[in-house]
Design an enzyme around this catalytic site. Structure first.
Site, short mmCIF file in Angstrom:
data_model
loop_
_atom_site.label_atom_id
_atom_site.label_comp_id
_atom_site.label_asym_id
_atom_site.label_seq_id
_atom_site.Cartn_x
_atom_site.Cartn_y
_atom_site.Cartn_z
N ASP A 1 0.84 -1.20 0.00
CA ASP A 1 0.00 0.00 0.00
C ASP A 1 0.88 1.25 0.00
OD1 ASP A 1 -2.36 1.49 0.15
OD2 ASP A 1 -2.40 1.44 2.34
N ASP B 1 3.09 4.60 -5.47
CA ASP B 1 2.51 5.93 -5.27
C ASP B 1 3.53 6.98 -5.70
OD1 ASP B 1 1.37 8.27 -4.51
OD2 ASP B 1 1.03 7.73 -2.43
N GLY C 1 -7.43 8.36 7.33
CA GLY C 1 -7.73 8.65 8.73
C GLY C 1 -9.16 9.11 8.93
N HIS D 1 -9.22 5.21 -1.81
CA HIS D 1 -8.44 5.17 -0.57
C HIS D 1 -9.19 5.93 0.51
CE1 HIS D 1 -4.36 3.60 -1.82
NE2 HIS D 1 -5.02 3.65 -2.96
N THR E 1 -8.04 2.56 9.09
CA THR E 1 -8.31 3.25 10.36
C THR E 1 -9.51 2.66 11.09
OG1 THR E 1 -7.43 5.28 9.38
CG2 THR E 1 -8.70 5.52 11.40
#
Length: 287
Positions: free
Chosen positions: A84, A105, A178, A207, A232
């Site tokens: 990830d 990424d 988050g 995401h 999260t």
């Protein structure tokens, strides 16, 4: 047996549902997610951030644990082991360790550099039978107490990266990692729709799946999102159940301090969260 994520995501895109990527942090996390996927007959992607990989002593340890656990538990649903938000170097480490899927990424690089590195990694991954996810438009999140709005990706840049043959594309549509702040604007479905029209059959990735309202999740799936990342929410569930166990004094009763007992409520809470998400994403019974 672990598989690449390509086939499961192509099926999800065609079937208008999404496969959950649930990030793992230790043995309990991995076991809870695998058992829930098997119970619900759902494909699943186990996500590993570079930080979590380091915490678990390295990607080789993670891959060995996941492969052994998959076999020992008799898991028959498709499972992908996925890096990830990988760095360029991290991608090569995971390829070497035996991951079946990677995410590069490069969203923080200038677009041309993201394109060049993505091109290289797509060729390497596909040469080895691995699936690869790339990102355009960074995903927001909290850093030093400041919550940044996730930026929206440029649909034309998304098409350029998609045309490299990536298996899944993470595109920023206002989502963040988050907890979401109270003043969050919501997902930009206009951007998502424009990206979907440019990228066609490419499975899109959302995401920051924690805290996005269910109706927005369903609409995102309708607009081409086939993979949704959750981390999260499982952490919060685990922490809450563990807190209740200790506050109730259960760790002081008998052998309640035994880590197998101490971590059990949190592990069950992860299972419940994963089940809830798989039902919302529509992946139950799709293995």
């Amino acid at each position: 047996m672990l598989v690449s994520a390509k086939e499961m995501l192509d099926k999800a895109k065609a079937g208008h549902y999404a496969v959950g990527q649930f990030n793992i942090n230790n043995l309990e996390w991995t076991k809870a997610i695998l058992l829930t996927a098997q119970e619900l007959n759902s494909p699943v992607i186990l996500g590993v951030s570079e930080g979590a990989g380091k915490y678990m002593t390295g990607f080789g340890t993670v891959a060995a644990m996941v492969k052994a656990m998959d076999e020992e538990l008799g898991i028959t649903v498709p499972v992908a082991l996925h890096l990830d938000h990988g760095t360029y170097e991290g991608c090569y480490k995971c390829i070497k360790a035996g991951f079946t899927s990677i995410m590069f990424d490069g969203s923080h690089y200038p677009f041309e550099e993201n394109l060049a590195k993505s091109t290289e990694l797509v060729n390497v991954a596909h040469g080895l039978g691995l699936s690869i996810e790339c990102e355009v438009g960074s995903i927001g999140g909290e850093e030093d107490g400041v919550v940044g709005m996730g930026e929206c990706a440029d649909p034309n840049e998304c098409k350029t990266i998609a045309d490299l043959g990536v298996d899944m594309l993470a595109a920023g549509i206002g989502n963040i990692h988050g907890k979401y702040p109270e003043n969050w604007q919501g997902l930009s479905f206009e951007t998502l729709d424009a990206i979907q029209q440019k990228t066609g059959a490419m499975p899109l990735v959302l995401h920051g799946g924690t805290g996005i309202p269910a109706d927005m999740i369903k609409k995102a799936i309708e607009l081409g999102v086939s993979k949704i990342n959750v981390n999260t929410e499982c952490q919060l569930s685990f922490a809450d159940a563990t807190r209740k166990y200790i506050e109730a004094g259960k760790d002081l009763e008998g052998k309640g301090f035994d880590p197998r007992k101490l971590l059990a409520p949190g592990t069950d809470a992860i299972k419940a969260t994963v089940k809830e998400k798989m039902e919302l994403f529509g992946s139950v019974g799709k293995a």
